[in-house]
Design a protein around this motif. Structure first.
Motif, mmCIF file in Angstrom:
data_model
loop_
_atom_site.group_PDB
_atom_site.id
_atom_site.type_symbol
_atom_site.label_atom_id
_atom_site.label_comp_id
_atom_site.label_asym_id
_atom_site.label_seq_id
_atom_site.Cartn_x
_atom_site.Cartn_y
_atom_site.Cartn_z
ATOM 1 N N LEU A 58 -45.470 -39.897 144.089
ATOM 2 C CA LEU A 58 -46.271 -40.918 144.772
ATOM 3 C C LEU A 58 -47.754 -40.694 144.518
ATOM 4 N N ILE A 59 -48.174 -39.463 144.713
ATOM 5 C CA ILE A 59 -49.591 -39.129 144.548
ATOM 6 C C ILE A 59 -49.994 -39.207 143.080
ATOM 7 N N LYS A 60 -49.126 -38.710 142.212
ATOM 8 C CA LYS A 60 -49.399 -38.770 140.772
ATOM 9 C C LYS A 60 -49.519 -40.215 140.289
ATOM 10 N N ASP A 93 -52.552 -45.043 138.528
ATOM 11 C CA ASP A 93 -52.831 -46.473 138.673
ATOM 12 C C ASP A 93 -54.307 -46.734 138.972
ATOM 13 N N ILE A 94 -54.929 -45.852 139.742
ATOM 14 C CA ILE A 94 -56.358 -46.008 140.058
ATOM 15 C C ILE A 94 -57.205 -45.817 138.811
ATOM 16 N N GLU A 95 -56.715 -45.013 137.876
ATOM 17 C CA GLU A 95 -57.461 -44.756 136.638
ATOM 18 C C GLU A 95 -57.524 -45.986 135.752
ATOM 19 N N VAL A 96 -56.508 -46.861 135.827
ATOM 20 C CA VAL A 96 -56.411 -48.004 134.898
ATOM 21 C C VAL A 96 -57.546 -48.983 135.132
ATOM 22 N N ASP A 99 -61.137 -56.206 144.868
ATOM 23 C CA ASP A 99 -61.472 -54.954 144.196
ATOM 24 C C ASP A 99 -60.319 -54.474 143.318
ATOM 25 N N LYS A 100 -60.635 -53.777 142.256
ATOM 26 C CA LYS A 100 -59.618 -53.356 141.290
ATOM 27 C C LYS A 100 -58.638 -52.344 141.878
ATOM 28 N N GLU A 101 -59.055 -51.628 142.943
ATOM 29 C CA GLU A 101 -58.171 -50.636 143.542
ATOM 30 C C GLU A 101 -57.128 -51.262 144.466
ATOM 31 N N TYR A 102 -57.288 -52.542 144.806
ATOM 32 C CA TYR A 102 -56.443 -53.154 145.836
ATOM 33 C C TYR A 102 -54.963 -53.179 145.439
ATOM 34 N N VAL A 103 -54.647 -53.661 144.258
ATOM 35 C CA VAL A 103 -53.248 -53.755 143.827
ATOM 36 C C VAL A 103 -52.601 -52.374 143.689
ATOM 37 N N MET A 116 -69.002 -40.515 147.582
ATOM 38 C CA MET A 116 -67.951 -40.328 146.596
ATOM 39 C C MET A 116 -66.894 -41.422 146.757
ATOM 40 N N ASP A 117 -66.421 -41.978 145.638
ATOM 41 C CA ASP A 117 -65.405 -43.025 145.724
ATOM 42 C C ASP A 117 -64.001 -42.438 145.583
ATOM 43 N N LEU A 118 -62.996 -43.296 145.779
ATOM 44 C CA LEU A 118 -61.601 -42.858 145.787
ATOM 45 C C LEU A 118 -61.191 -42.215 144.466
ATOM 46 N N LYS A 119 -61.537 -42.835 143.364
ATOM 47 C CA LYS A 119 -61.123 -42.343 142.050
ATOM 48 C C LYS A 119 -61.614 -40.906 141.823
ATOM 49 N N ARG A 120 -62.882 -40.673 142.082
ATOM 50 C CA ARG A 120 -63.450 -39.337 141.864
ATOM 51 C C ARG A 120 -62.855 -38.332 142.847
ATOM 52 N N PHE A 121 -62.660 -38.763 144.103
ATOM 53 C CA PHE A 121 -62.092 -37.892 145.129
ATOM 54 C C PHE A 121 -60.699 -37.401 144.714
ATOM 55 N N LEU A 122 -59.866 -38.341 144.258
ATOM 56 C CA LEU A 122 -58.509 -37.986 143.830
ATOM 57 C C LEU A 122 -58.529 -37.066 142.614
ATOM 58 N N ASN A 123 -59.380 -37.376 141.669
ATOM 59 C CA ASN A 123 -59.428 -36.571 140.444
ATOM 60 C C ASN A 123 -59.853 -35.136 140.719
#
Length: 233
Positions: free
Chosen positions: A223-225, A230-233, A198-202, A1-8
């Motif tokens: 912060l979390i929101k 930002d990860i979604e963009v 990677d796109k998540e870096y910034v 599982m990647d970060l984006k899916r984990f957070l969502n």
């Protein structure tokens, strides 16, 4: 599982934020923005038109030096123009007011149209540059190295044991990447290394800097929101 899916999927559980380690970065250049600002103050003290011209020139050198140092240290991507370099540091949440572009235009006018700045313009350029340098120099002083978002419901010991549900972020080396480790007990885990390209870096750099409570009053919830957004963009 990647970060984006984990957070969502699991952000309702991960409601607490904590910084757990810090680090300094070595300024990458021999000459610092403060050197240029010291020279700008000497130029202002001459109380001459030539001194005012030199003060504006040194203020612009200090701005350029600071921007380039941040971009190089954190591995940001930018274009060759002054506006594009300003845009690069704005993406990680650093203050880069529009008046910096006016200082750039003033310096160009002095250089190319052979005019003198007013005393007020020279002083404003130096004072604004000093504020910009001080606000952005936090990149090099006690930057958040490791932080976590976690479920505060179970009894845990932050920094030592993040409990059964957590997500930990750690900057690797000289900001060469960001390591992510997380787990939701009994359901899933995430292990990911985000590189500079990677796109998540910034968005993650922005998250690290936003967690510096000496400069930011953003709540844990925001912060979390903001990270999720930002990860979604």
């Amino acid at each position: 599982m990647d970060l984006k899916r984990f957070l969502n999927e699991f952000h309702p559980l991960l409601t607490e934020y904590e910084r757990s380690a810090f680090r300094d970065f070595v300024f990458p250049y021999e000459v610092s923005p403060h050197n240029y600002l010291s020279e700008a103050e000497v130029s202002l003290s001459r109380l001459t038109s030539g001194g005012d011209r030199e003060a504006v020139a040194n203020a612009k050198r200090a701005i350029d030096c600071q921007i380039e140092a941040v971009i190089e240290t954190l591995g940001l991507r930018s274009g060759n123009t002054f506006p594009s370099r300003l845009a690069a540091i704005r993406t990680i949440g650093l203050v880069a007011p529009r008046i910096l572009e006016k200082i750039n235009k003033l310096r160009n006018t002095i250089e190319h149209d052979f005019v003198n700045p007013s005393r007020e313009q020279a002083e404003l350029a130096v004072d604004t540059t000093l504020l910009f340098v001080e606000l952005t120099h936090r990149v090099f002083r006690q930057t958040v190295l490791q932080c976590a978002i976690y479920d505060p419901t179970p009894k845990i010991t932050p920094w030592i044991n993040w409990g059964p549900n957590y997500l930990v972020f750690e900057m690797i080396g000289n900001a060469e990447g960001i390591k992510i480790e997380g787990e939701i007990k009994g359901k899933t885990s995430v292990r990911q290394l985000v590189k500079r390209t990677d796109k998540e870096y910034v968005p993650l750099l922005k998250f690290f800097l936003a967690g510096d409570f000496a400069y930011s009053d953003v709540s844990d919830e925001d912060l979390i929101k903001n990270l999720r957004s930002d990860i979604e963009v």
